[in-house]
Design an enzyme around this catalytic site. Structure first.
Site, mmCIF file in Angstrom:
data_model
loop_
_atom_site.group_PDB
_atom_site.id
_atom_site.type_symbol
_atom_site.label_atom_id
_atom_site.label_comp_id
_atom_site.label_asym_id
_atom_site.label_seq_id
_atom_site.Cartn_x
_atom_site.Cartn_y
_atom_site.Cartn_z
ATOM 1 N N VAL A 199 1.233 -0.640 19.191
ATOM 2 C CA VAL A 199 0.354 -0.014 20.185
ATOM 3 C C VAL A 199 1.021 -0.045 21.563
ATOM 4 C CG1 VAL A 199 -1.852 -0.276 21.388
ATOM 5 C CG2 VAL A 199 -1.771 -0.416 18.893
ATOM 6 N N HIS B 198 7.148 -7.614 8.294
ATOM 7 C CA HIS B 198 6.524 -6.961 9.457
ATOM 8 C C HIS B 198 5.713 -7.920 10.316
ATOM 9 C CE1 HIS B 198 7.430 -2.694 8.480
ATOM 10 N NE2 HIS B 198 7.688 -3.256 7.315
ATOM 11 N N ASP C 106 1.451 -11.618 17.027
ATOM 12 C CA ASP C 106 1.689 -10.314 16.404
ATOM 13 C C ASP C 106 3.165 -10.195 16.070
ATOM 14 O OD1 ASP C 106 1.065 -7.750 15.531
ATOM 15 O OD2 ASP C 106 -0.050 -7.234 17.346
ATOM 16 N N ASP D 59 24.521 -28.611 -13.572
ATOM 17 C CA ASP D 59 24.323 -27.151 -13.452
ATOM 18 C C ASP D 59 23.229 -26.596 -14.338
ATOM 19 O OD1 ASP D 59 25.715 -27.351 -15.980
ATOM 20 O OD2 ASP D 59 25.956 -25.171 -15.776
ATOM 21 N N TYR E 73 29.345 -32.135 -17.196
ATOM 22 C CA TYR E 73 30.691 -31.607 -17.500
ATOM 23 C C TYR E 73 30.715 -30.069 -17.476
ATOM 24 C CZ TYR E 73 35.200 -30.760 -19.539
ATOM 25 O OH TYR E 73 36.478 -30.290 -19.728
ATOM 26 N N ARG F 107 0.823 -1.202 0.000
ATOM 27 C CA ARG F 107 0.000 0.000 0.000
ATOM 28 C C ARG F 107 0.858 1.253 0.000
ATOM 29 N NH1 ARG F 107 -5.427 -1.477 1.339
ATOM 30 N NH2 ARG F 107 -6.129 0.644 1.584
HETATM 31 P P1 ADQ Z 1 -0.535 -3.945 12.491
HETATM 32 O O1 ADQ Z 1 -1.108 -5.308 12.489
HETATM 33 O O2 ADQ Z 1 -1.326 -2.908 11.814
HETATM 34 O O3 ADQ Z 1 0.939 -3.906 11.923
HETATM 35 P P2 ADQ Z 1 0.413 -2.572 15.015
HETATM 36 O O4 ADQ Z 1 1.862 -2.751 15.074
HETATM 37 O O5 ADQ Z 1 -0.224 -2.640 16.362
HETATM 38 O O6 ADQ Z 1 -0.357 -3.618 14.094
HETATM 39 O O7 ADQ Z 1 0.106 -1.157 14.414
HETATM 40 C C1 ADQ Z 1 -1.166 -0.605 14.380
HETATM 41 C C2 ADQ Z 1 -1.070 0.892 14.129
HETATM 42 O O8 ADQ Z 1 -2.357 1.378 13.821
HETATM 43 C C3 ADQ Z 1 -0.549 1.650 15.320
HETATM 44 O O9 ADQ Z 1 0.349 2.639 14.912
HETATM 45 C C4 ADQ Z 1 -1.804 2.270 15.942
HETATM 46 O O10 ADQ Z 1 -1.587 3.524 16.520
HETATM 47 C C5 ADQ Z 1 -2.711 2.415 14.741
HETATM 48 N N1 ADQ Z 1 -4.103 2.252 15.164
HETATM 49 C C6 ADQ Z 1 -4.681 1.159 15.685
HETATM 50 N N2 ADQ Z 1 -5.958 1.382 15.984
HETATM 51 C C7 ADQ Z 1 -6.203 2.652 15.672
HETATM 52 C C8 ADQ Z 1 -7.351 3.487 15.733
HETATM 53 N N3 ADQ Z 1 -8.517 3.051 16.180
HETATM 54 N N4 ADQ Z 1 -7.219 4.734 15.298
HETATM 55 C C9 ADQ Z 1 -6.046 5.173 14.822
HETATM 56 N N5 ADQ Z 1 -4.960 4.453 14.747
HETATM 57 C C10 ADQ Z 1 -5.021 3.207 15.149
HETATM 58 C C11 ADQ Z 1 1.828 -4.841 11.310
HETATM 59 C C12 ADQ Z 1 2.137 -6.076 12.140
HETATM 60 C C13 ADQ Z 1 2.639 -5.669 13.512
HETATM 61 C C14 ADQ Z 1 3.843 -4.764 13.379
HETATM 62 C C15 ADQ Z 1 3.572 -3.628 12.405
HETATM 63 C C16 ADQ Z 1 4.830 -2.853 12.084
HETATM 64 O O11 ADQ Z 1 0.988 -6.895 12.268
HETATM 65 O O12 ADQ Z 1 2.973 -6.815 14.286
HETATM 66 O O13 ADQ Z 1 4.159 -4.196 14.648
HETATM 67 O O14 ADQ Z 1 3.072 -4.122 11.174
HETATM 68 O O15 ADQ Z 1 5.846 -3.677 11.628
#
Ligand code: ADQ
Length: 733
Positions: free
Chosen positions: A379, A172, A374, A679, A496, A21
């Protein structure tokens, strides 16, 4: 040693990010194209980095816009390069393989995982497009940084166009254990796609360990866990754990601003904030909160769970079902405990802007971060950064990557409802001194290991000379072959060109090095070993190139076999095709331009185009295929050559079987261990035939798939293998 000229880690250097994205989601409205920030952890982490450094973000705009190709950055300090996806591709790649297959599987939620080959086909096409776009947009860049599970094949595609560019890949989400990852029918393809990168980063060490297990056991790659290296074919990749951090200062400063408070009078707040996703454990969290009220009625009327869930993948049935389940719990628990002035659960289904989010973090007493699994979880880190006044308590799932470092949190097993309820109780009861001690330690770490430090550490790791594993050695070979060979005689099959000798501009130049000849002779001297050289060259040609009386030789991909103490074999159709090959050679002669030439090898022939300038090759190759096929032969691509082979179902695999049966009888597999080293793709026939029956090695680059058990990087490694085989203990004759 750092690479001066690339300076990848220079903080003023723009960076190229490729992720599924873009940081903005674009929508077509009556007023034109409107954009809104995208949600999720990856964007939270990377957007500030690009904003500070500048560069280009390559990604999908979130919708299929007619004008997507012309989206401008509009005031940002970095460029946006959109990758367009059709509705069908969004279904197959995004909703399908990414979100219905990889997302649950990587989180070890096997029962939720869907396997669909149409989704896989779409994933391949979309990764191809991302890779192609990245290579075109960043052709001059010294570094390209690919992100996450939606793009695991992209590094290999970029590598095809940009062999010298440093490619980084960061995952991630978790990388699951071998026993889970191998459930994927396309596990090897994904591993190969990732290994084209120079550096692969995971959040925590245990994910890297799982990755090592997978590449070693599923691909047969050579690994060095201590130094964090994987060698696959002739390419070595660094592997490391890079725990992601947040923009600590930003969250802290927003929390210090006087924002709205969610508090109603002196009610205490237990906070849950997540994307609405089944990995986040929201229903289990609600059950734990209910259990708290059950086990500790003193909290009734005084504590509320504030659950804020940002909508995510809302068009997917599973997520709609989860939403209904959560709403069911909210209704039931509130119905059970609420009184006129208090409801136990306040539930908001929406995104909250960052400033308000920080005020909510700051004013909450307990953060309940209880994902079932996760990758990291930001968070937990954001909550910690916002504890600028009377500190709250973090209750954190052991199954989040964040738990590996945030050990001062109260760690819980989110599946253990009673245990989580007790942890919430403990958090609510915790004295200020303990709260402060825990929070000071948590905050110090997150401030130090913030997002900038993460980017710097990753880029510094990328800013190295290409990694190389120590050369293949006795301990590797002992581990691979020791048990397999113990007590058995050996039948050794060797291609070879490209295996025993390095590839050269002309076949006549590809001679054996003295060291290789010595190693081969040492093996051939042993009573317990028979060696066959299996080549696409004519029998007389390969025999004279190797020039060793004790060996067996299979020429023309095994159509003709001869050797010491071996009954001469000629395939019954050989004479027929020898005559037809002369005719074919005459037809191909008109393609002998720009240095291209035809090698006549009796019943087969090879059209060589190595000397032809690259831009002139495509047409010649196409014509060669056509002429060969029209002559009733099979055309097959080889190293800078097209081979013409008689369509008689005879290949290197059949030839190997013939040799084994002639030497050891039909029960050969009971008497002898077989090793085959080759190979190119004509050796794949032998690899496939020998699968499960032998140890097979493919030499050279890993840019095409192989059925071989393992890969060797180059001809030197083949020599090391032969030297080891020559030295091993003599077995029964
Ligand atoms: P996510 O699964 O999206 O990320 P997380 O790391 O918790 O999970 O990030 C969520 C983000 O969204 C946070 O920055 C939080 O502030 C924001 N967010 C959540 N709820 C919100 C709300 N109601 N309003 C506004 N903002 C909100 C994926 C992986 C994670 C990893 C991250 C980064 O699943 O494990 O930590 O990528 O690598």
């Amino acid at each position: 040693m750092a690479r001066d000229e690339s300076g990848i880690a220079d903080p003023n250097r723009p960076i190229i990010v490729v992720s599924n994205r873009l940081p903005f989601t674009f929508t077509q409205t009556d007023h034109g194209i409107e954009r809104a920030p995208s949600a999720g952890g990856l964007i939270t982490a990377l957007e500030p980095v690009l904003r500070k450094r500048g560069g280009t973000w390559i990604g999908w705009p979130g919708t299929d816009l007619p004008e997507a190709g012309s989206l401008s950055t509009r005031g940002e300090s970095y460029d946006i390069a959109p990758v367009r996806l059709s509705e069908e591709e969004i279904e197959g790649h995004y909703r399908g393989l990414s979100n219905a297959t990889l997302w649950p599987l990587m989180h070890s939620m096997v029962d939720r995982t869907r396997f669909d080959s149409h989704d896989w086909a779409s994933y391949c096409v979309v990764n191809e497009r991302f890779g192609e776009t990245a290579a075109a947009k960043a052709a001059d860049a010294s570094f390209i940084w690919v992100h996450d599970y939606q793009l695991m094949l992209a590094p290999a595609r970029i590598r095809r166009d940009l062999p010298g560019t440093v490619i980084g890949f960061f995952l991630h989400i978790p990388f699951p254990p071998y026993d889970v990852f191998r459930l994927l029918p396309w596990d090897r393809e994904l591993l190969r796609g990732m290994l084209a990168a120079d550096l692969i980063g995971f959040h925590v060490r245990s994910y890297a360990t799982n990755f090592f297990d997978c590449v070693e056991r599923s691909l047969g790659a050579r690994v060095n866990r201590t130094d964090g290296l994987v060698e696959y074919g002739d390419h070595t990749t660094r592997i490391g754990a890079f725990p992601l951090g947040i923009d600590f200062e930003l969250f802290e400063s927003l929390a210090l601003d006087d924002g709205d408070s969610p508090k109603n009078s002196d009610e205490r707040v237990v906070l849950g904030i997540d994307r609405l996703d089944y990995t986040k454990g929201i229903p289990e969290r609600m059950l734990a909160f209910e259990q708290l009220l059950e086990m500790h009625p003193e909290h009734r009327g005084k504590v509320a769970l504030l659950q804020i869930a940002v909508p995510s993948r809302a068009d997917v049935a599973e997520y709609q079902e989860l939403k209904r389940e959560i709403e069911g719990h909210v209704g039931r628990i509130n119905g059970r405990f609420a009184n006129s002035g208090w409801s136990p659960i306040r539930y908001l289904y929406r995104a909250v802007d960052q400033k308000r989010l920080c005020a909510i973090y700051r004013d909450s007493d307990v953060a309940l971060v209880t994902p079932l699994r996760d990758g990291m979880n930001l968070v937990a880190k954001e909550f910690v950064a916002c504890q600028v006044a009377d500190p709250g308590v973090l209750v954190l799932s052991k199954l989040a990557g964040a738990a590996q470092t945030m050990r001062e949190a109260l760690l819980v097993n989110p599946y253990d409802i009673d245990g989580t309820a007790e942890a919430i109780h403990r958090a609510l009861e915790m004295e200020e001194a303990e709260r402060r001690s825990r929070m000071v330690a948590l905050r110090r770490r997150e401030k130090r290991d913030d997002i900038e430090s993460w980017v710097r550490t990753f880029l510094e790791a990328a800013d190295h000379e290409r990694a190389e594993l120590h050369p293949l050695g006795d301990s590797d070979l002992e581990a691979w072959l020791g048990d397999f060979m113990s007590g058995y005689r050996l039948a050794l099959f060797l291609d070879y060109d490209g295996t025993l000798s390095s590839l050269r501009d002309h076949p006549s130049l590809a001679t054996l090095s003295p060291a290789m000849r010595a190693a081969l002779e040492a093996c051939a001297k042993r009573d317990d070993t028979r060696i066959a050289v299996v080549s696409g060259r004519a029998l007389s040609d390969v025999t004279s190139m190797v020039d060793h009386p004790g060996l067996i030789f299979a020429g023309n991909h095994g159509l003709e076999i001869d050797g010491s103490d071996f009954p001469h074999f000629i395939h019954e159709d050989l004479v027929h095709y020898r005559n037809r090959a002369e005719e074919l050679a005459r037809s191909l002669s008109r393609l002998e331009v720009d240095g291209a030439w035809t090698e006549a090898k009796g019943p087969t022939l090879t059209y060589h185009y190595r000397a032809v300038p690259t831009q002139n090759r495509e047409e010649l190759i196409r014509d060669a295929h056509r002429i060969i096929n029209e002559a009733g032969y099979q055309a097959r691509d080889a190293h800078h050559a097209v081979e013409a082979r008689p369509p008689i179902g005879w290949d290197k695999g059949r030839a190997v079987l013939h040799i084994l049966r002639s030497l050891y009888g039909p029960a050969w597999s009971e008497h002898v261990r077989v090793i085959y080293v080759g190979d190119d793709h004509t050796d794949e026939d032998a690899f496939r035939f020998l699968a499960g029956l032998a140890m097979t090695f493919r030499v050279g680059s890993a840019d095409t798939p192989t059925a071989a058990t393992r890969r060797l990087p180059n001809v030197e490694a083949v020599r090391t293998l032969l030297e080891w085989l020559a030295r091993r203990r003599v077995q029964a004759s």
